[in-house]
Design an enzyme around this catalytic site. Sequence first.
Site, short mmCIF file in Angstrom:
data_model
loop_
_atom_site.label_atom_id
_atom_site.label_comp_id
_atom_site.label_asym_id
_atom_site.label_seq_id
_atom_site.Cartn_x
_atom_site.Cartn_y
_atom_site.Cartn_z
N LEU A 1 0.76 -1.35 0.09
CA LEU A 1 0.08 -0.10 -0.15
C LEU A 1 0.96 1.40 0.01
CD1 LEU A 1 -2.82 1.24 0.22
CD2 LEU A 1 -2.65 1.25 2.61
N ASP A 2 0.59 2.17 -0.99
CA ASP A 2 1.23 3.60 -1.23
C ASP A 2 2.71 3.39 -0.98
OD1 ASP A 2 -1.17 4.60 -0.86
OD2 ASP A 2 -1.24 4.95 1.38
N ALA A 3 3.22 2.40 -1.63
CA ALA A 3 4.81 1.95 -1.56
C ALA A 3 5.27 1.96 -3.14
CB ALA A 3 5.13 0.91 -0.76
#
Lengths: 301, 301, 301, 301
Positions: free
Chosen positions: B244-246
Amino acid sequence: MDKTDISTLLGEKGIYIMNHAVLLMHCADNKGIIENITQFISQHEGDIIELDQYTDRVNKHFFMRVKWNMDSFTIPKENIRASFQQSVVGVKDIHWKIYFCDQPKRVALFVTKLSHCLYDILQRFQSKEWDIEIPLIISNHEKLRYIAEQFDIPYHVFPITKENKLAQEAKELLLLKEHNIDFLVLARYMQVLTDDFIAHYPSRIINIHHSSLPAFPGAKPYHSAHKRGVKIIGATSHYVTAELDAGPIIAQDVCRITHTDSVSDLIRKGRNLEKTVLSEAIWQKLQHKILTYGNKTIVFQ
Amino acid sequence: MDKTDISTLLGEKGIYIMNHAVLLMHCADNKGIIENITQFISQHEGDIIELDQYTDRVNKHFFMRVKWNMDSFTIPKENIRASFQQSVVGVKDIHWKIYFCDQPKRVALFVTKLSHCLYDILQRFQSKEWDIEIPLIISNHEKLRYIAEQFDIPYHVFPITKENKLAQEAKELLLLKEHNIDFLVLARYMQVLTDDFIAHYPSRIINIHHSSLPAFPGAKPYHSAHKRGVKIIGATSHYVTAELDAGPIIAQDVCRITHTDSVSDLIRKGRNLEKTVLSEAIWQKLQHKILTYGNKTIVFQ
Amino acid sequence: MDKTDISTLLGEKGIYIMNHAVLLMHCADNKGIIENITQFISQHEGDIIELDQYTDRVNKHFFMRVKWNMDSFTIPKENIRASFQQSVVGVKDIHWKIYFCDQPKRVALFVTKLSHCLYDILQRFQSKEWDIEIPLIISNHEKLRYIAEQFDIPYHVFPITKENKLAQEAKELLLLKEHNIDFLVLARYMQVLTDDFIAHYPSRIINIHHSSLPAFPGAKPYHSAHKRGVKIIGATSHYVTAELDAGPIIAQDVCRITHTDSVSDLIRKGRNLEKTVLSEAIWQKLQHKILTYGNKTIVFQ
Amino acid sequence: MDKTDISTLLGEKGIYIMNHAVLLMHCADNKGIIENITQFISQHEGDIIELDQYTDRVNKHFFMRVKWNMDSFTIPKENIRASFQQSVVGVKDIHWKIYFCDQPKRVALFVTKLSHCLYDILQRFQSKEWDIEIPLIISNHEKLRYIAEQFDIPYHVFPITKENKLAQEAKELLLLKEHNIDFLVLARYMQVLTDDFIAHYPSRIINIHHSSLPAFPGAKPYHSAHKRGVKIIGATSHYVTAELDAGPIIAQDVCRITHTDSVSDLIRKGRNLEKTVLSEAIWQKLQHKILTYGNKTIVFQ
């Protein structure tokens, strides 16, 4: 015509030592508090020069900074604090300080091996952009002694090891007290201070960290930024607290990077930010514009 | 006079569908690789319009984007890929793709309840700033259907629960394949996609996250930024990956805030960033300027 | 718990119509003026929510904005202006206005052929980021009528020629008066208004100009910027005055460009600035934060 | 492992003197020109490190910068220019220069009374951020001699009057030739150079002007910016040409200001920009990244 006008008209610039007082305060939100305090000042013939207030509507908390001209002020300087205390009798949990601007602040610089922030500060000092005194520079290395000598400032070296840290900090503290230092600036000082040391200077140690905190705290932030592939890097100036790189943030700035920028390029570009952001924080501190509340700062306009 | 010239001279603007090809490639650093490839193009009467290359000196890796005019190109379109493969025989571990710019890209939008990014994209679509097709909008809520109707675009609602997520994603995938979608844009879509879904569109799902990643990933980043007391907030557009969000960052932007800004103010100011940053990423994608390598992007000039 | 708190806590956002009053004032610098005015408010049980003041030390001039909660205010709304006048008796050359925030502002939009600013404003309107009314859109072209229809707002076309300009403006003024318009927004309206028209709405017509004024006033600023080879372009929102593009500046923003950016790229990048800067100015206007003085603005915090 | 790698891995940084060559060229757009030149380099065993090209589609003009490693290059340095000329026989109106990076550039600084840019440059020089030589500082005033002495650099004073300007410039030119100066930096030098002087160093005199050109050329730009009420100020670095403050722009930067900023504040804030922007231009010049064309610059990536 006061000095501010002269400096404006003649195109000179800088912080001048003037016969002003600054009140920084905060308390629970309180109908009439602004009237109460402005009345205190104007009734004693103080001329308000700057007033900025802020109310945190969620926490019902009030913050204010007032600066006034003391030339005609009818309360003697030594009695002002007691008189003010009287005037705000009954305001619950009020926190306040009054500062006088008739003496230059005395600032201690801490450095290690990098010269860019140090030169940036010394140039502002020497050109009178800031009317401060720098009684000493403290370092854990000999490397930058030549710069202290260029500007004729005493340079004290305290090499730090795990074993001697407490003892060395004790000597540093002695020196700082002796020189009556108002606040400390860590200009890329590469040592972590102990909690005990920090406790002697609450909200009085300004650090520059080379990232947009809270991203990349700790060591080698430019390497981490490069690895993550960010498109913007930053620098953050904050008060030092017990937790590393987690103190109240005073100022931040950023610049764009691209995939073509190596770690070296990030380091090079970041230095511009570090200089500007650290100096911005010092400037706000010199004007008594920073109030800390919780782990945050109010930086008045 | 080609279309680019016309658009410049007449003050019109936008992406035009043109008879161009774009090569995106990377390989181990290789003396002569630029010559090799430019020779391939010019020997077949291709006119190079843009060439940008970058060498990662640490990892000895080479990246390049070349765009050329196909008007006089002597290799038929359907044979170009095979011919190119021939021309780079012997270049170890080369990764490459050739794109043709004679068809508008087909983009699917995913939204939830917030309209600002959606309107921003639709305005660019409708005014021909971007010459794309938007065959459908997918949402997990009914709320923004009226906007799809304003622009006469099919709007498909797939409410997501823990139980039905896989089944709903399967239906979405079917729809996306059916419409021959080139890439997906999550315009403040408030659902985490499964790894399996993401695997169908590697480097083809663009998300906008409302913080300066890696700071404040996950939910409620403006609340976290407010709590930390940062002086700058940001937005980040990135490719969606399993973590996530990486994923690889494509574009970022920031704006300044002060202590006077409430969480609501951060949300309001952040929306400006979200719109601009997401559209910047889409724009780069439309021009085939983004190459991913490791977890980073090369965004060619 | 008031609405501000609710909006912050629930993550909602926007301008809410509330029972507040705002005073905007300026006068020659005057010891005691802050006390005088805050006393007026607190003595009548007004709760000050925001106060920002500024003193121009060179011209000895004082400016202030105060917002207070009217819920417990003991003076009836219709008498406040008269009472305030009483309270500042003796303050020389004071200019002041009191605004009430219990009614949404009524805004008229003027457009020509470009849709980006219009959509940006209408999205903020429709999503309740701004709690305003838009009774009409005026244009000199038919082109954007479909957008007005998408949002169900009356769209009035007044084609302008040298010959009919005065007559057309007269009709526009009639319409504006009829709809009780508070202020006008020129959202890339490509006609110069006559001095007479402007005089009906002093400091109430907000324009967006597509350059960093004072650079590149007048027509085709992106072409001029491209020709001059600047590395940064900008947009400027200002009040319209008789002299073209020379009115008081409210907001500005910029972005970087390079030699690779054609005029079309400048136009494309500039649109992002135009949207953001115009909306920033409208936002400040809606909060009664702008005071004009000479040919400059004070934009309170 | 080459020096670039070492500097990256060890966290050192700066411009290192290396066995590289840089070609800067422009000509009418020409199918095959990239192939032609990259072939020249790779056939003689040059390893291309950087290549950036740009085509002006409107004017059909092509620009390129190529940097290559000379370690295995089979043409002796003294013959390279002649060989290159051969390789581009037949390319019409080609303009080109080849630079070698094995010698530090020799830079002359011109100053008057302000020390901020001077210290900024000298810090970069001393810390080896830039691997340059500064054989002399020239001034029209004695004031900054102490800084030259701090850094042990010869300081030459040439007071300028209307009467002696030509004679003084003649002496300066003699000194510059004697010291074999590569380019000149006007670090807030407050004298206008004659056209004749400038003609000796075309595209080799870098100035910093304290405004966002073309806004506010000439004297006292901060005063003019304050008077106009702009919300953003800037600084511009450009090559000096016969027309004052109208030469090709190399770099620009800006910062936000508000109505609370006096002229003194603008001067103070602007100094940060001046330092950064001037140093950015010098950095690009040191890397041979700047090409002038018409009155504009191409600044390669």
